[in-house]
Design a protein around this motif. Sequence first.
Motif, mmCIF file in Angstrom:
data_model
loop_
_atom_site.group_PDB
_atom_site.id
_atom_site.type_symbol
_atom_site.label_atom_id
_atom_site.label_comp_id
_atom_site.label_asym_id
_atom_site.label_seq_id
_atom_site.Cartn_x
_atom_site.Cartn_y
_atom_site.Cartn_z
ATOM 1 N N PHE A 108 44.637 32.268 79.566
ATOM 2 C CA PHE A 108 44.526 33.628 80.103
ATOM 3 C C PHE A 108 43.957 34.551 79.033
ATOM 4 C CE2 PHE A 108 46.798 37.436 82.050
ATOM 5 C CZ PHE A 108 46.143 37.378 83.268
ATOM 6 N N ASN A 109 43.104 35.490 79.442
ATOM 7 C CA ASN A 109 42.519 36.501 78.558
ATOM 8 C C ASN A 109 41.614 35.906 77.483
ATOM 9 O OD1 ASN A 109 43.433 38.982 79.640
ATOM 10 N ND2 ASN A 109 45.439 38.740 78.689
ATOM 11 N N LEU A 118 46.433 39.431 88.112
ATOM 12 C CA LEU A 118 46.126 40.500 87.164
ATOM 13 C C LEU A 118 47.299 40.757 86.226
ATOM 14 C CD1 LEU A 118 44.136 42.785 89.566
ATOM 15 C CD2 LEU A 118 43.240 41.490 87.630
ATOM 16 N N ILE A 119 48.485 40.411 86.672
ATOM 17 C CA ILE A 119 49.656 40.335 85.788
ATOM 18 C C ILE A 119 50.346 39.029 86.116
ATOM 19 C CG2 ILE A 119 51.859 41.343 85.101
ATOM 20 C CD1 ILE A 119 50.839 44.058 85.985
ATOM 21 N N GLY A 131 55.575 35.428 82.604
ATOM 22 C CA GLY A 131 56.113 36.239 81.515
ATOM 23 C C GLY A 131 55.680 37.693 81.538
ATOM 24 N N VAL A 132 55.210 38.194 82.668
ATOM 25 C CA VAL A 132 54.704 39.563 82.820
ATOM 26 C C VAL A 132 53.606 39.802 81.786
ATOM 27 C CG1 VAL A 132 55.312 41.997 83.172
ATOM 28 C CG2 VAL A 132 57.013 40.229 83.605
ATOM 29 N N LEU A 133 52.516 39.069 81.944
ATOM 30 C CA LEU A 133 51.386 39.109 81.012
ATOM 31 C C LEU A 133 50.196 39.773 81.694
ATOM 32 C CD1 LEU A 133 51.726 35.418 79.809
ATOM 33 C CD2 LEU A 133 52.477 37.454 78.567
ATOM 34 N N PRO A 134 49.862 41.016 81.342
ATOM 35 C CA PRO A 134 48.745 41.707 81.993
ATOM 36 C C PRO A 134 47.393 41.184 81.507
ATOM 37 C CG PRO A 134 50.319 43.270 81.032
ATOM 38 C CD PRO A 134 50.619 41.916 80.460
ATOM 39 N N ALA A 135 46.436 41.169 82.432
ATOM 40 C CA ALA A 135 45.059 40.840 82.066
ATOM 41 C C ALA A 135 44.433 42.024 81.339
ATOM 42 C CB ALA A 135 44.254 40.514 83.322
ATOM 43 N N GLU A 136 43.562 41.707 80.382
ATOM 44 C CA GLU A 136 42.824 42.758 79.683
ATOM 45 C C GLU A 136 41.659 43.211 80.559
ATOM 46 O OE1 GLU A 136 41.685 40.816 76.107
ATOM 47 O OE2 GLU A 136 43.750 40.596 75.373
ATOM 48 N N TYR A 165 41.139 47.958 87.441
ATOM 49 C CA TYR A 165 40.266 47.142 86.591
ATOM 50 C C TYR A 165 38.788 47.334 86.902
ATOM 51 C CZ TYR A 165 44.365 44.657 84.832
ATOM 52 O OH TYR A 165 45.557 44.335 84.224
ATOM 53 N N GLN A 166 38.464 48.267 87.787
ATOM 54 C CA GLN A 166 37.070 48.555 88.142
ATOM 55 C C GLN A 166 36.336 47.310 88.637
ATOM 56 O OE1 GLN A 166 37.164 51.831 87.727
ATOM 57 N NE2 GLN A 166 39.009 51.538 86.516
#
Length: 392
Positions: A153-154, A174-175, A180-185, A224-225
């Motif tokens: 991821f990322n 996207l999360i 583990g509640v990991l947001p995408a950049e 995230y546009q």
Amino acid sequence: MSYLFPNYQRKELELIKGSKCTLTDQTGKSYLDFTSGIGVMNLGYNDPELNQVLLEQANLLWHTPNLYENHLQEQVAEKLANGKEYVSYFCNSGAEANEAAIKLARKATGKSKIITFTNSFHGRTYGAMSATGQEIIHAGFEPLVPDFIYVPFNDIELLKAEIDQQTAAVMLELIQGEGGVLPAEESWIQAVQSLCKEYGALLIIDEIQTGIGRTGTFYAYEQYQIEPDIFTLAKGLGNGIPVGAMVGKTSLAEFFGPGSHGSTFGGNKLAMSVAYKVVERINQPKFLQDVQKKSQQLFTGLNQLAEKTSMIKAIRGKGLIIGIELANQDILKIVLDQLEIEGLLTLKAGQNVLRLLPPLTITENEIDQGLMIIEKVLHNLAKQTGFSEKGD
């Protein structure tokens, strides 16, 4: 003995009734709920308006098969399109929505390779499980559905190394909630979309946990546009009534013609009547602004708490999906149990992350109450375990 398969590790308490953000168990003990039934009860419990909508439809008709027109499906689909060129397919759960997305991606592109990400979670049916990038979910169920590739991821460079002209889709959260509640950049997501366009692959966004206002916008992808080719919904869409949806660009409609996919119960009138009202209420500027305000309050309180104890390693998330990374998984287990004893229900994510998913209707006073309980539990545990408290 139990007459149930032991596939769930259940707590001893049974929740009997609920009101707004409070649940009551079989002994009469009340709990402040920071789980929303794992991200489902976005409008809280025992909502009078939703109860009335469900009752009115139940008195008319519960179910008709998808052999007949269903104006409620059309109305909800229009709401989910949110002014854009999207069409919907309705089912009963998030896993079913993801299964439909996988099928549509392969059918529409004529290709089979789908790239997903490590620590992702997309469901437990065979296609959705195969899309999930966690070996612990796969264990004992091999062989999986073929042609799923997992990359970190990322990480854009490793994605570039895998994506090619044979790729049907890139599928992601996207999360990463369960992971583990990991947001995408944001820059990474935009680069993923560009790669998909370059190679003729579809971008599938799994919004099952992040959609329906959970992140402070109606869909998380709005932050995230980007504009996905396909996105999937469930959880908060029915506020406890089982319902899922796969939403895809109108240009994909021709690939899901009669006989291509279906569901006996998908889009039934009970579910659609409730989903329409849920979407109508949540997709309002003031409601979503209130979610953002509550998010800021909760993040501010948690960050202040993190400054006081070395037990917290990180705090992350968006809106009202928040992960508190603790020192280790042993600490997490104790914290979960102690919070429950103190009257606050929370969730686990990943190995050592305390996950908070309160109803979107939670009040400022209830947020403060939850923060006080979390601080009390961590303070007491620090004294018992020898973890340093900053400033001591």
